[in-house]
Design a protein around this motif. Structure first.
Motif, mmCIF file in Angstrom:
data_model
loop_
_atom_site.group_PDB
_atom_site.id
_atom_site.type_symbol
_atom_site.label_atom_id
_atom_site.label_comp_id
_atom_site.label_asym_id
_atom_site.label_seq_id
_atom_site.Cartn_x
_atom_site.Cartn_y
_atom_site.Cartn_z
ATOM 1 N N LEU A 48 0.829 -1.206 0.000
ATOM 2 C CA LEU A 48 0.000 0.000 0.000
ATOM 3 C C LEU A 48 0.866 1.258 0.000
ATOM 4 O O LEU A 48 0.582 2.220 -0.723
ATOM 5 N N ARG A 49 1.913 1.251 0.796
ATOM 6 C CA ARG A 49 2.784 2.432 0.860
ATOM 7 C C ARG A 49 3.514 2.652 -0.457
ATOM 8 O O ARG A 49 3.711 3.794 -0.881
ATOM 9 N N SER A 50 3.910 1.564 -1.109
ATOM 10 C CA SER A 50 4.597 1.713 -2.393
ATOM 11 C C SER A 50 3.666 2.292 -3.452
ATOM 12 O O SER A 50 4.112 2.974 -4.375
ATOM 13 N N ARG A 51 2.371 2.026 -3.310
ATOM 14 C CA ARG A 51 1.407 2.504 -4.300
ATOM 15 C C ARG A 51 0.832 3.877 -3.970
ATOM 16 O O ARG A 51 0.566 4.678 -4.875
ATOM 17 N N TYR A 52 0.617 4.143 -2.671
ATOM 18 C CA TYR A 52 -0.201 5.300 -2.317
ATOM 19 C C TYR A 52 0.423 6.249 -1.300
ATOM 20 O O TYR A 52 -0.238 7.197 -0.871
ATOM 21 N N ALA A 53 1.668 6.029 -0.906
ATOM 22 C CA ALA A 53 2.262 6.872 0.141
ATOM 23 C C ALA A 53 2.269 8.345 -0.242
ATOM 24 O O ALA A 53 2.159 9.224 0.624
ATOM 25 N N SER A 54 2.387 8.641 -1.515
ATOM 26 C CA SER A 54 2.454 10.037 -1.953
ATOM 27 C C SER A 54 1.080 10.635 -2.269
ATOM 28 O O SER A 54 0.988 11.821 -2.598
ATOM 29 N N ALA A 55 0.029 9.827 -2.151
ATOM 30 C CA ALA A 55 -1.315 10.310 -2.485
ATOM 31 C C ALA A 55 -1.877 11.133 -1.327
ATOM 32 O O ALA A 55 -2.054 10.619 -0.220
ATOM 33 N N GLU A 56 -2.180 12.384 -1.578
ATOM 34 C CA GLU A 56 -2.683 13.258 -0.521
ATOM 35 C C GLU A 56 -4.108 12.913 -0.108
ATOM 36 O O GLU A 56 -4.542 13.287 0.989
ATOM 37 N N ASP A 57 -4.836 12.202 -0.965
ATOM 38 C CA ASP A 57 -6.229 11.879 -0.673
ATOM 39 C C ASP A 57 -6.406 10.470 -0.114
ATOM 40 O O ASP A 57 -7.531 9.986 0.017
ATOM 41 N N ILE A 58 -5.300 9.788 0.223
ATOM 42 C CA ILE A 58 -5.365 8.450 0.807
ATOM 43 C C ILE A 58 -4.508 8.418 2.065
ATOM 44 O O ILE A 58 -3.318 8.724 2.030
ATOM 45 N N ASP A 59 -5.128 8.047 3.171
ATOM 46 C CA ASP A 59 -4.474 7.990 4.476
ATOM 47 C C ASP A 59 -4.306 6.520 4.859
ATOM 48 O O ASP A 59 -5.294 5.788 4.972
ATOM 49 N N LEU A 60 -3.074 6.063 5.042
ATOM 50 C CA LEU A 60 -2.792 4.664 5.350
ATOM 51 C C LEU A 60 -2.626 4.481 6.856
ATOM 52 O O LEU A 60 -1.872 5.207 7.499
ATOM 53 N N VAL A 61 -3.328 3.483 7.405
ATOM 54 C CA VAL A 61 -3.317 3.224 8.843
ATOM 55 C C VAL A 61 -2.904 1.773 9.077
ATOM 56 O O VAL A 61 -3.622 0.840 8.694
ATOM 57 N N ALA A 62 -1.756 1.568 9.708
ATOM 58 C CA ALA A 62 -1.218 0.225 9.938
ATOM 59 C C ALA A 62 -1.684 -0.314 11.284
ATOM 60 O O ALA A 62 -0.895 -0.524 12.211
ATOM 61 N N GLN A 63 -2.982 -0.530 11.394
ATOM 62 C CA GLN A 63 -3.585 -1.068 12.605
ATOM 63 C C GLN A 63 -4.730 -1.992 12.218
ATOM 64 O O GLN A 63 -5.105 -2.083 11.051
ATOM 65 N N ALA A 64 -5.276 -2.669 13.227
ATOM 66 C CA ALA A 64 -6.490 -3.453 13.033
ATOM 67 C C ALA A 64 -7.649 -2.732 13.709
ATOM 68 O O ALA A 64 -7.448 -1.869 14.568
ATOM 69 N N ILE A 65 -8.861 -3.095 13.308
ATOM 70 C CA ILE A 65 -10.070 -2.523 13.898
ATOM 71 C C ILE A 65 -10.823 -3.641 14.610
ATOM 72 O O ILE A 65 -10.994 -4.738 14.064
ATOM 73 N N GLY A 66 -11.267 -3.363 15.836
ATOM 74 C CA GLY A 66 -11.972 -4.382 16.604
ATOM 75 C C GLY A 66 -13.004 -3.781 17.532
ATOM 76 O O GLY A 66 -13.303 -2.584 17.472
ATOM 77 N N ALA A 67 -13.537 -4.620 18.406
ATOM 78 C CA ALA A 67 -14.591 -4.183 19.320
ATOM 79 C C ALA A 67 -14.054 -3.311 20.444
ATOM 80 O O ALA A 67 -14.771 -2.458 20.976
#
Length: 221
Positions: A49-68
């Protein structure tokens, strides 16, 4: 894919991709003028994801999981088939009964940080559309949400169809939704008319083969 998501997303809208994998949806959302938050806990996939979108200002990458609940959780990684990596041991038990999973092995474990969907919304804003694809952990994601979202999707698979129905039950606790299906990666809704909750539950119970996504949107009054 762009034409499919146009019914949910308009220019300037905020979208969440929970379980972004390698970001197949992000380019289509970007083309629609959306801002995206892509959440992916797998380090290898986040590298992509970072190699593809790290420079995209309209995409925010979050290296976490989502849970309860916030904290940590164990990621069960399939090295050969990372798209079925999951945080749900129950889901692994269920899908192992399906012959299409008989060669899949979850051969690594990794403890990853977890936040809730409510926390992500507090930090990034409320999304107009939220895609959830976390291999059996969808209900836990929805349990970390305390408000209805305008539209969202989550995966269904015949071997674990009860989990998809549980997700519908959770959505009904949050708001008044109507539902549709998109089989496989067709990016086409199966039903011309959106279904009421009881009809959607029945349609899911009738599915014997083929995975896909359930789409839910708040009813307009």
């Amino acid at each position: 894919m762009r034409n499919f998501y146009r019914q949910f997303i308009s220019p300037g809208d905020l979208c969440f991709d929970i379980g972004a994998h390698v970001g197949n949806r992000l380019k289509a959302w970007q083309a629609l003028g959306a801002r995206s938050v892509a959440v992916e806990p797998q380090p290898l996939l986040m590298q992509t994801l970072r190699s593809r979108y790290a420079s995209a200002e309209d995409i925010d990458l979050v290296a976490q999981a989502i849970g309860a609940q916030p904290g940590e959780a164990t990621l069960h990684i399939s090295t050969q088939t990372p798209t079925v990596t999951t945080m749900s041991q129950e889901w692994i038990t269920q899908v192992k009964q399906d012959t299409s999973f008989e060669r899949v092995k979850w051969d690594r474990q990794l403890v990853v940080p977890v936040i809730t969907l409510d926390q992500l919304i507090a930090e990034k804003g409320e999304p107009v559309f939220c895609k959830i694809d976390v291999e059996g952990f969808e209900l836990q994601v929805l349990r970390g949400l305390s408000r209805p979202l305008r539209s969202l999707s989550f995966e269904y698979i015949p071997a674990a169809i009860s989990m998809a129905i549980d997700c519908i039950d959770r959505l009904e606790e949050l708001g008044d939704y109507e539902y549709n299906l998109a089989p496989g990666e067709s990016h086409r809704l199966r039903y011309d008319q959106w279904l009421a909750v009881d009809d959607m539950r029945q349609q899911l119970k009738n599915i014997s083969q083929g995975s896909g996504d359930v789409y839910a949107r708040l009813r307009t009054r």
